[in-house]
Design a protein around this motif. Structure first.
Motif, PDB file in Angstrom:
ATOM      1  N   VAL A 130      80.527  34.394  19.919  1.00  0.00           N
ATOM      2  CA  VAL A 130      79.157  34.192  20.375  1.00  0.00           C
ATOM      3  C   VAL A 130      78.104  34.734  19.415  1.00  0.00           C
ATOM      4  O   VAL A 130      76.910  34.505  19.617  1.00  0.00           O
ATOM      5  CB  VAL A 130      78.944  34.807  21.780  1.00  0.00           C
ATOM      6  CG1 VAL A 130      79.877  34.147  22.792  1.00  0.00           C
ATOM      7  CG2 VAL A 130      79.126  36.317  21.762  1.00  0.00           C
ATOM      8  N   GLY A 131      78.529  35.449  18.391  1.00  0.00           N
ATOM      9  CA  GLY A 131      77.578  35.994  17.418  1.00  0.00           C
ATOM     10  C   GLY A 131      78.321  36.576  16.236  1.00  0.00           C
ATOM     11  O   GLY A 131      79.543  36.763  16.281  1.00  0.00           O
ATOM     12  N   PRO A 132      77.573  36.885  15.179  1.00  0.00           N
ATOM     13  CA  PRO A 132      78.212  37.451  13.984  1.00  0.00           C
ATOM     14  C   PRO A 132      78.525  38.933  14.160  1.00  0.00           C
ATOM     15  O   PRO A 132      77.833  39.639  14.905  1.00  0.00           O
ATOM     16  CB  PRO A 132      77.150  37.244  12.897  1.00  0.00           C
ATOM     17  CG  PRO A 132      75.858  37.265  13.649  1.00  0.00           C
ATOM     18  CD  PRO A 132      76.148  36.651  14.992  1.00  0.00           C
ATOM     19  N   LYS A 133      79.578  39.416  13.494  1.00  0.00           N
ATOM     20  CA  LYS A 133      79.859  40.847  13.481  1.00  0.00           C
ATOM     21  C   LYS A 133      78.666  41.534  12.831  1.00  0.00           C
ATOM     22  O   LYS A 133      78.076  41.016  11.884  1.00  0.00           O
ATOM     23  CB  LYS A 133      81.119  41.145  12.675  1.00  0.00           C
ATOM     24  CG  LYS A 133      82.387  40.785  13.395  1.00  0.00           C
ATOM     25  CD  LYS A 133      83.596  41.213  12.604  1.00  0.00           C
ATOM     26  CE  LYS A 133      84.857  40.803  13.323  1.00  0.00           C
ATOM     27  NZ  LYS A 133      86.052  41.128  12.582  1.00  0.00           N
ATOM     28  N   SER A 134      78.315  42.698  13.355  1.00  0.00           N
ATOM     29  CA  SER A 134      77.187  43.422  12.784  1.00  0.00           C
ATOM     30  C   SER A 134      77.346  44.909  13.039  1.00  0.00           C
ATOM     31  O   SER A 134      78.238  45.328  13.782  1.00  0.00           O
ATOM     32  CB  SER A 134      75.870  42.926  13.394  1.00  0.00           C
ATOM     33  OG  SER A 134      75.709  43.437  14.695  1.00  0.00           O
ATOM     34  N   THR A 186      73.613  42.338  18.978  1.00  0.00           N
ATOM     35  CA  THR A 186      74.070  40.988  18.623  1.00  0.00           C
ATOM     36  C   THR A 186      74.551  40.222  19.849  1.00  0.00           C
ATOM     37  O   THR A 186      74.183  39.066  20.042  1.00  0.00           O
ATOM     38  CB  THR A 186      75.193  41.061  17.565  1.00  0.00           C
ATOM     39  OG1 THR A 186      74.702  41.769  16.427  1.00  0.00           O
ATOM     40  CG2 THR A 186      75.640  39.686  17.139  1.00  0.00           C
ATOM     41  N   ILE A 187      75.353  40.869  20.670  1.00  0.00           N
ATOM     42  CA  ILE A 187      75.892  40.161  21.836  1.00  0.00           C
ATOM     43  C   ILE A 187      74.796  39.892  22.874  1.00  0.00           C
ATOM     44  O   ILE A 187      74.801  38.871  23.535  1.00  0.00           O
ATOM     45  CB  ILE A 187      77.116  40.897  22.430  1.00  0.00           C
ATOM     46  CG1 ILE A 187      78.070  39.890  23.051  1.00  0.00           C
ATOM     47  CG2 ILE A 187      76.742  41.989  23.385  1.00  0.00           C
ATOM     48  CD1 ILE A 187      79.494  40.339  23.131  1.00  0.00           C
ATOM     49  N   GLN A 188      73.814  40.804  22.970  1.00  0.00           N
ATOM     50  CA  GLN A 188      72.698  40.610  23.901  1.00  0.00           C
ATOM     51  C   GLN A 188      71.806  39.445  23.479  1.00  0.00           C
ATOM     52  O   GLN A 188      71.198  38.798  24.312  1.00  0.00           O
ATOM     53  CB  GLN A 188      71.814  41.867  23.978  1.00  0.00           C
ATOM     54  CG  GLN A 188      72.428  43.004  24.733  1.00  0.00           C
ATOM     55  CD  GLN A 188      72.264  42.858  26.217  1.00  0.00           C
ATOM     56  OE1 GLN A 188      72.595  41.842  26.798  1.00  0.00           O
ATOM     57  NE2 GLN A 188      71.758  43.893  26.858  1.00  0.00           N
ATOM     58  N   HIS A 189      71.692  39.216  22.180  1.00  0.00           N
ATOM     59  CA  HIS A 189      70.770  38.211  21.665  1.00  0.00           C
ATOM     60  C   HIS A 189      71.442  36.915  21.229  1.00  0.00           C
ATOM     61  O   HIS A 189      70.886  36.149  20.453  1.00  0.00           O
ATOM     62  CB  HIS A 189      69.950  38.817  20.523  1.00  0.00           C
ATOM     63  CG  HIS A 189      68.985  39.851  21.017  1.00  0.00           C
ATOM     64  ND1 HIS A 189      69.354  41.163  21.171  1.00  0.00           N
ATOM     65  CD2 HIS A 189      67.714  39.747  21.442  1.00  0.00           C
ATOM     66  CE1 HIS A 189      68.330  41.842  21.651  1.00  0.00           C
ATOM     67  NE2 HIS A 189      67.320  41.009  21.831  1.00  0.00           N
ATOM     68  N   ALA A 190      72.627  36.654  21.745  1.00  0.00           N
ATOM     69  CA  ALA A 190      73.301  35.384  21.466  1.00  0.00           C
ATOM     70  C   ALA A 190      72.495  34.254  22.115  1.00  0.00           C
ATOM     71  O   ALA A 190      71.808  34.450  23.114  1.00  0.00           O
ATOM     72  CB  ALA A 190      74.718  35.419  22.032  1.00  0.00           C
TER      73      ALA A 190
END
Length: 191
Positions: free
Chosen positions: A145-149, A155-159
């Motif tokens: 759902v998003g890039p590793k960061s 990141t997961i909240q802003h997918a």
């Protein structure tokens, strides 16, 4: 050796071979699981995540779509999520006789086409955000759902909700197709 050290060691010794696939690969993977257990009544889906985070809602979205399609053993929906606080008790409610497919969100390399990580073996939920929950599932699927960061929670909240919902619909349709549901039902899930 303490329990934490054993848990960490167990995670690093993960022998499950995982593969990044597009939705067609996820459907082929699910067909393999359907060949092992063709009886839909003996298949359980453990759809991990929460409705309080866009990216982490991937599992509950899939669970909701599967429940709407008539699957009996679905744990983790938008109405009744299988989040970190409830994970262990909900996981233990699955009968041992069921083939369990664990579904969760993950972070990874984002590409133009949505991707999924599949594996013949358990999923380790919460790994991307540093949680150490016990493994689950005979088969596992994680939607990227998003890039590793360095800020995994952010990141997961802003997918993208649009992308997460599209991936969930595609995976629910792949489940239906793998167990031989009529094409009409699969088309309904895609819309």
């Amino acid at each position: 050796m303490g329990n934490r050290a054993k848990a960490r060691r167990g995670r690093t010794e993960d022998s499950v071979v995982r593969q990044r696939v597009a939705i067609e690969g996820a459907e082929a993977f699910l067909r393999k699981a359907a060949a092992v257990q063709p009886d839909r009544a003996r298949v359980a889906f453990l759809c991990i995540g929460t409705d309080c985070s866009t990216g982490d809602s991937f599992g509950p979205l899939v669970g909701t779509l599967l429940k709407q399609a008539g699957w009996r053993r679905v744990i983790g929906t938008l109405d009744d999520p299988c989040d970190a606080d409830r994970y262990e008790s909900l996981k233990s409610s699955i009968p041992e006789s069921c083939l369990t497919i664990a579904i969760d969100a993950c972070l990874g390399v984002k590409e133009a086409e949505p991707g999924y990580i599949v594996g013949d073996g358990p999923l380790y939920p919460g790994h991307a955000v540093g949680k150490r929950l016990s493994p689950a599932g005979h088969y596992s699927i994680a939607g990227i759902v998003g890039p590793k960061s360095v800020k995994p929670y952010w990141t997961i909240q802003h997918a993208s909700l649009h992308e997460v919902l599209g991936m969930a619909r595609a995976l629910a349709s792949a489940v239906q197709a793998a167990w031989g549901r009529p094409e009409v039902e699969a088309m309904r899930l895609r819309s």
